[in-house]
Write an enzyme that holds these catalytic residues in place. Structure first.
Site, PDB file in Angstrom:
ATOM      1  N   SER A 145      -2.112   3.876  -4.523  1.00 19.27           N
ATOM      2  CA  SER A 145      -3.002   4.483  -5.523  1.00 19.27           C
ATOM      3  C   SER A 145      -2.467   4.127  -6.898  1.00 19.27           C
ATOM      4  O   SER A 145      -1.275   3.805  -7.044  1.00 19.27           O
ATOM      5  CB  SER A 145      -2.994   6.000  -5.353  1.00 19.27           C
ATOM      6  OG  SER A 145      -3.639   6.646  -6.435  1.00 19.27           O
ATOM      7  N   TYR A 158       1.184  14.130  -4.125  1.00 22.16           N
ATOM      8  CA  TYR A 158       0.448  12.873  -3.925  1.00 22.16           C
ATOM      9  C   TYR A 158       1.175  11.728  -4.630  1.00 22.16           C
ATOM     10  O   TYR A 158       1.373  10.656  -4.051  1.00 22.16           O
ATOM     11  CB  TYR A 158      -0.979  13.037  -4.457  1.00 22.16           C
ATOM     12  CG  TYR A 158      -1.915  11.908  -4.089  1.00 22.16           C
ATOM     13  CD1 TYR A 158      -2.405  11.777  -2.790  1.00 22.16           C
ATOM     14  CD2 TYR A 158      -2.326  10.977  -5.037  1.00 22.16           C
ATOM     15  CE1 TYR A 158      -3.279  10.747  -2.446  1.00 22.16           C
ATOM     16  CE2 TYR A 158      -3.197   9.953  -4.705  1.00 22.16           C
ATOM     17  CZ  TYR A 158      -3.679   9.835  -3.410  1.00 22.16           C
ATOM     18  OH  TYR A 158      -4.542   8.811  -3.082  1.00 22.16           O
ATOM     19  N   LYS A 162       2.856   8.352  -2.984  1.00 22.56           N
ATOM     20  CA  LYS A 162       2.396   6.989  -3.300  1.00 22.56           C
ATOM     21  C   LYS A 162       3.481   6.171  -4.005  1.00 22.56           C
ATOM     22  O   LYS A 162       3.587   4.970  -3.775  1.00 22.56           O
ATOM     23  CB  LYS A 162       1.105   7.038  -4.120  1.00 22.56           C
ATOM     24  CG  LYS A 162      -0.096   7.644  -3.365  1.00 22.56           C
ATOM     25  CD  LYS A 162      -0.446   6.894  -2.076  1.00 22.56           C
ATOM     26  CE  LYS A 162      -1.752   7.382  -1.455  1.00 22.56           C
ATOM     27  NZ  LYS A 162      -2.084   6.690  -0.195  1.00 22.56           N
TER      28      LYS A 162
HETATM   29  P1  NAD Z   1     -11.175   9.837   3.361  1.00 20.74           P
HETATM   30  O1  NAD Z   1     -10.689  11.253   3.507  1.00 20.74           O
HETATM   31  O2  NAD Z   1     -12.560   9.608   2.899  1.00 20.74           O
HETATM   32  O3  NAD Z   1     -10.927   9.042   4.704  1.00 20.74           O
HETATM   33  C1  NAD Z   1      -9.676   9.129   5.317  1.00 20.74           C
HETATM   34  C2  NAD Z   1      -9.755   8.556   6.690  1.00 20.74           C
HETATM   35  O4  NAD Z   1      -8.472   8.758   7.289  1.00 20.74           O
HETATM   36  C3  NAD Z   1     -10.771   9.212   7.591  1.00 20.74           C
HETATM   37  O5  NAD Z   1     -11.394   8.237   8.420  1.00 20.74           O
HETATM   38  C4  NAD Z   1      -9.931  10.148   8.435  1.00 20.74           C
HETATM   39  O6  NAD Z   1     -10.494  10.398   9.705  1.00 20.74           O
HETATM   40  C5  NAD Z   1      -8.658   9.328   8.563  1.00 20.74           C
HETATM   41  N1  NAD Z   1      -7.489  10.116   8.905  1.00 20.74           N
HETATM   42  C6  NAD Z   1      -7.068  11.259   8.289  1.00 20.74           C
HETATM   43  N2  NAD Z   1      -5.985  11.721   8.928  1.00 20.74           N
HETATM   44  C7  NAD Z   1      -5.717  10.873   9.944  1.00 20.74           C
HETATM   45  C8  NAD Z   1      -4.742  10.832  10.961  1.00 20.74           C
HETATM   46  N3  NAD Z   1      -3.800  11.773  11.057  1.00 20.74           N
HETATM   47  N4  NAD Z   1      -4.756   9.805  11.849  1.00 20.74           N
HETATM   48  C9  NAD Z   1      -5.710   8.848  11.770  1.00 20.74           C
HETATM   49  N5  NAD Z   1      -6.667   8.837  10.825  1.00 20.74           N
HETATM   50  C10 NAD Z   1      -6.678   9.845   9.933  1.00 20.74           C
HETATM   51  O7  NAD Z   1     -10.137   9.126   2.363  1.00 20.74           O
HETATM   52  P2  NAD Z   1     -10.325   7.898   1.342  1.00 20.74           P
HETATM   53  O8  NAD Z   1     -10.708   8.450   0.014  1.00 20.74           O
HETATM   54  O9  NAD Z   1     -11.165   6.823   1.969  1.00 20.74           O
HETATM   55  O10 NAD Z   1      -8.805   7.431   1.204  1.00 20.74           O
HETATM   56  C11 NAD Z   1      -8.259   6.387   1.988  1.00 20.74           C
HETATM   57  C12 NAD Z   1      -6.918   5.967   1.364  1.00 20.74           C
HETATM   58  O11 NAD Z   1      -7.116   5.536   0.017  1.00 20.74           O
HETATM   59  C13 NAD Z   1      -5.870   7.081   1.299  1.00 20.74           C
HETATM   60  O12 NAD Z   1      -4.598   6.547   1.577  1.00 20.74           O
HETATM   61  C14 NAD Z   1      -5.951   7.538  -0.145  1.00 20.74           C
HETATM   62  O13 NAD Z   1      -4.765   8.136  -0.588  1.00 20.74           O
HETATM   63  C15 NAD Z   1      -6.230   6.219  -0.835  1.00 20.74           C
HETATM   64  N6  NAD Z   1      -6.843   6.337  -2.157  1.00 20.74           N
HETATM   65  C16 NAD Z   1      -8.052   6.927  -2.304  1.00 20.74           C
HETATM   66  C17 NAD Z   1      -8.589   7.014  -3.578  1.00 20.74           C
HETATM   67  C18 NAD Z   1      -9.925   7.649  -3.804  1.00 20.74           C
HETATM   68  O14 NAD Z   1     -10.250   7.892  -4.979  1.00 20.74           O
HETATM   69  N7  NAD Z   1     -10.724   7.892  -2.775  1.00 20.74           N
HETATM   70  C19 NAD Z   1      -7.915   6.498  -4.692  1.00 20.74           C
HETATM   71  C20 NAD Z   1      -6.678   5.904  -4.504  1.00 20.74           C
HETATM   72  C21 NAD Z   1      -6.152   5.818  -3.220  1.00 20.74           C
END
Ligand code: NAD
Length: 253
Positions: A145, A158, A162
């Site tokens: 992130s 968080y 990261k």
């Molecule tokens: P989300 O919550 O929309 O999706 C997360 C996914 O992870 C889902 O499919 C969920 O089922 C799966 N998951 C959760 N726990 C799990 C487990 N124990 N085992 C297997 N699968 C599991 O999240 P997102 O927003 O798509 O985020 C994905 C990644 O991107 C994360 O690492 C997050 O920190 C990072 N990220 C997101 C953003 C954002 O703004 N959305 C920004 C920077 C980084």
């Protein structure tokens, strides 16, 4: 594919994506499959994964599902040992529990660090074991992130998770470089996904975020998927131990 784009082809490559049922992980799965990869979608919910894989197949891609909880690190490693080695690993499953430090509990710590760091480290270990045994070159992409490069209120856990994944990535890149396995991070700004949807119901928070993103808008999952295609493919063959910031300029000032 014209020769100019041949380096982006994933034909014949096997890619594993965790957290692939929705959000960023699903978008990455769709893009890698469209570039020719056989994708394995991992998450805990079978119904969500079956629907996601069906959409990829309907678009002409090759998709399998792996129902697993990545926090159960032994079960995840056992599941992988039964599968052929992967060429590409997208370590994407992650979570956030934004709150001031004074409200952070040990349970919050375990949830955020347990998934974003502990599970991510042992998932990478399990996938790399298969790559090494098969003597494959490969690409490991840790979804970090912008919060792995800066700090922000309500994000102590968080940010800690990261920043740690950034350090893990550099150390693993040093270790696996001689084996031809590359390890990098993608560092998105706020992307519209199910994880962030509730945050933006607060108009003050949304205005604050948009004030920091120089492009003046939230990111879209497809923009993260395009970066993942670059890192997964030979287009990025000289890149390892690096962080790809997709932050709309958040960290530029
Ligand atoms: P989300 O919550 O929309 O999706 C997360 C996914 O992870 C889902 O499919 C969920 O089922 C799966 N998951 C959760 N726990 C799990 C487990 N124990 N085992 C297997 N699968 C599991 O999240 P997102 O927003 O798509 O985020 C994905 C990644 O991107 C994360 O690492 C997050 O920190 C990072 N990220 C997101 C953003 C954002 O703004 N959305 C920004 C920077 C980084």
């Amino acid at each position: 594919m014209s020769s100019a784009f041949a380096a982006f082809s994933l034909d014949g490559r096997r890619a594993l994506i965790t957290g692939a049922g929705r959000g960023i992980g699903f978008a990455i799965s769709q893009t890698l499959a469209a570039a020719g990869a056989e994708v394995t979608l991992c998450a805990r919910s079978k119904s969500e994964l079956d629907e996601a894989a069906a959409q990829i197949r309907a678009a002409g891609g090759k998709a399998e599902v792996l129902v697993a909880d990545v926090t159960d690190v032994e079960a995840f490693a056992d599941a992988l040992s039964a599968l052929p080695a992967f060429d590409v690993f997208v370590n994407n499953a992650g979570t956030n529990r934004p709150k001031p430090l004074q409200e952070v509990t040990p349970d919050d710590y375990d949830a955020v660090m347990g998934l974003n760091l502990r599970a991510a480290i042992f998932a990478a270990k399990a996938v790399a074991k298969g790559m090494l045994a098969a003597e494959k070159s490969g690409s490991i992409i840790n979804i970090s992130s912008q919060m792995g490069h800066v700090g922000a209120a309500n994000r102590t856990l968080y940010c800690a998770s990261k920043w740690a994944i950034e350090g893990f990535t550099k150390a693993l890149a040093v270790e696996l470089g001689p084996k031809g396995i590359r390890v990098n991070t993608i560092c998105p700004t706020f992307i519209e996904t199910p994880m962030t949807k509730p945050f933006f119901e607060d108009p003050a928070f949304k205005a604050q975020v948009l004030g920091k993103i120089k492009l003046g808008r939230l990111g879209q999952v497809e923009e993260v998927a395009n970066a993942a295609l670059y890192l997964a493919s030979d287009a990025s063959s000289l890149m390892t131990g690096s962080a790809m910031l997709l932050d709309g300029g958040w960290t530029a000032d």
